[in-house]
Motif scaffolding. Sequence first.
Motif, PDB file in Angstrom:
ATOM      1  N   ARG A 272       0.787  -1.234   0.659  1.00 18.36           N
ATOM      2  CA  ARG A 272       0.182   0.091   0.243  1.00 18.36           C
ATOM      3  C   ARG A 272       0.678   1.351   0.328  1.00 18.36           C
ATOM      4  NH1 ARG A 272      -3.153  -1.264   4.842  1.00 18.36           N
ATOM      5  NH2 ARG A 272      -1.517  -1.252   6.252  1.00 18.36           N
TER       6      ARG A 272
ATOM      7  N   GLU B 173       4.408  -1.962   8.012  1.00 20.06           N
ATOM      8  CA  GLU B 173       3.962  -2.412   6.469  1.00 20.06           C
ATOM      9  C   GLU B 173       5.686  -2.161   6.143  1.00 20.06           C
ATOM     10  OE1 GLU B 173       1.414  -2.302   2.554  1.00 20.06           O
ATOM     11  OE2 GLU B 173       0.535  -2.291   4.325  1.00 20.06           O
TER      12      GLU B 173
ATOM     13  N   LYS C  47      -0.851  11.402  12.592  1.00 17.70           N
ATOM     14  CA  LYS C  47      -2.109  11.141  13.168  1.00 17.70           C
ATOM     15  C   LYS C  47      -3.100  10.244  12.423  1.00 17.70           C
ATOM     16  CE  LYS C  47      -3.859  11.602  18.055  1.00 17.70           C
ATOM     17  NZ  LYS C  47      -4.741  12.613  19.417  1.00 17.70           N
TER      18      LYS C  47
ATOM     19  N   GLU D 280       1.134   7.195   0.135  1.00 22.89           N
ATOM     20  CA  GLU D 280      -0.243   6.323   0.199  1.00 22.89           C
ATOM     21  C   GLU D 280       0.362   5.855  -1.386  1.00 22.89           C
ATOM     22  OE1 GLU D 280      -3.649   5.939   2.728  1.00 22.89           O
ATOM     23  OE2 GLU D 280      -3.069   8.019   2.352  1.00 22.89           O
TER      24      GLU D 280
ATOM     25  N   LYS E 184       2.598   2.224  21.049  1.00 26.50           N
ATOM     26  CA  LYS E 184       2.237   1.896  19.252  1.00 26.50           C
ATOM     27  C   LYS E 184       3.489   1.485  18.859  1.00 26.50           C
ATOM     28  CE  LYS E 184      -1.618   5.507  18.635  1.00 26.50           C
ATOM     29  NZ  LYS E 184      -2.515   4.223  19.755  1.00 26.50           N
TER      30      LYS E 184
ATOM     31  N   TYR F 136      -3.430   8.592  10.307  1.00 29.32           N
ATOM     32  CA  TYR F 136      -2.539   7.302   9.342  1.00 29.32           C
ATOM     33  C   TYR F 136      -2.827   6.428  10.637  1.00 29.32           C
ATOM     34  CZ  TYR F 136      -2.560  10.091   5.122  1.00 29.32           C
ATOM     35  OH  TYR F 136      -3.198  11.324   4.859  1.00 29.32           O
ATOM     36  N   TRP F 137      -2.943   6.646  11.479  1.00 35.00           N
ATOM     37  CA  TRP F 137      -2.575   5.437  12.814  1.00 35.00           C
ATOM     38  C   TRP F 137      -3.678   4.336  13.026  1.00 35.00           C
ATOM     39  CZ3 TRP F 137      -1.530   8.778  17.882  1.00 35.00           C
ATOM     40  CH2 TRP F 137      -0.018   9.966  17.433  1.00 35.00           C
ATOM     41  N   GLY F 138      -3.262   3.411  13.140  1.00 32.16           N
ATOM     42  CA  GLY F 138      -4.521   2.258  13.555  1.00 32.16           C
ATOM     43  C   GLY F 138      -4.436   1.716  11.998  1.00 32.16           C
ATOM     44  N   ARG F 139      -4.015   1.758  11.057  1.00 27.82           N
ATOM     45  CA  ARG F 139      -4.545   1.386   9.438  1.00 27.82           C
ATOM     46  C   ARG F 139      -3.073   0.167   8.883  1.00 27.82           C
ATOM     47  NH1 ARG F 139      -6.093   6.485   5.663  1.00 27.82           N
ATOM     48  NH2 ARG F 139      -7.063   7.498   7.293  1.00 27.82           N
ATOM     49  N   GLY F 140      -2.284  -0.281   9.942  1.00 30.35           N
ATOM     50  CA  GLY F 140      -1.421  -1.372  10.206  1.00 30.35           C
ATOM     51  C   GLY F 140       0.107  -0.733   8.653  1.00 30.35           C
ATOM     52  N   TYR F 141      -0.039   1.031   8.760  1.00 27.06           N
ATOM     53  CA  TYR F 141       1.309   1.398   7.432  1.00 27.06           C
ATOM     54  C   TYR F 141       2.509   1.120   8.092  1.00 27.06           C
ATOM     55  CZ  TYR F 141      -1.833   3.520   4.863  1.00 27.06           C
ATOM     56  OH  TYR F 141      -3.268   3.745   3.808  1.00 27.06           O
TER      57      TYR F 141
END
Length: 181
Positions: free
Chosen positions: A8, A109, A99, A65, A137, A101-106
């Motif tokens: 991604r 990855e 912030k 992204e 985190k 984009y937090w919690g998306r697994g970026y």
Amino acid sequence: MDIIETKRLILREWKMEDADSMFIYAKDPAVGPIAGWPAHKSVEESKVIISHFLDHHPYCYAICEKDNINHAIGSIELKINSDLAINRDEAEIGYWLGKPYWGRGYMPEACAALIEYGFLKLGFNKIWGGYYDGNLKSKRVQEKLGFKYHHTTEGLELPLLNEIRIGHVNLLTKEDWLKNK
């Protein structure tokens, strides 16, 4: 500098044109201070930081992204000659993400891709990771990637924030990485 691609994300060299997007996220007090640096106060400050990356940090990447590669949402780096990575076959990974984009697994990855690049392309045998007390985190990212606890240091001075903190250090060896790959 190589461009690194994940499912991604694109990890690419920072450009001066990234100062506006860097500032959008780096001005947030929830982003920098937990990582040990003050929130940015202006786009001009972000430009100075980008200039420093370009001049002195050969493995520092803007995180973007795939569908918007001209908008940096964070940063990731393999630091050489750091306090932790003192030998030629070692690096220290550092990272931050905006912030929204937090919690998306970026971050796991992006880190996984840069770790693979570091071990296979750059020839590192150890990659260190650290986080300050309370940055759960960052701790979780390192756990997901297979880092193992190495040590804790109390009384770390953070001159940019005029603070003293506790730091936790983890290590991922190439041998362990290959076993778990």
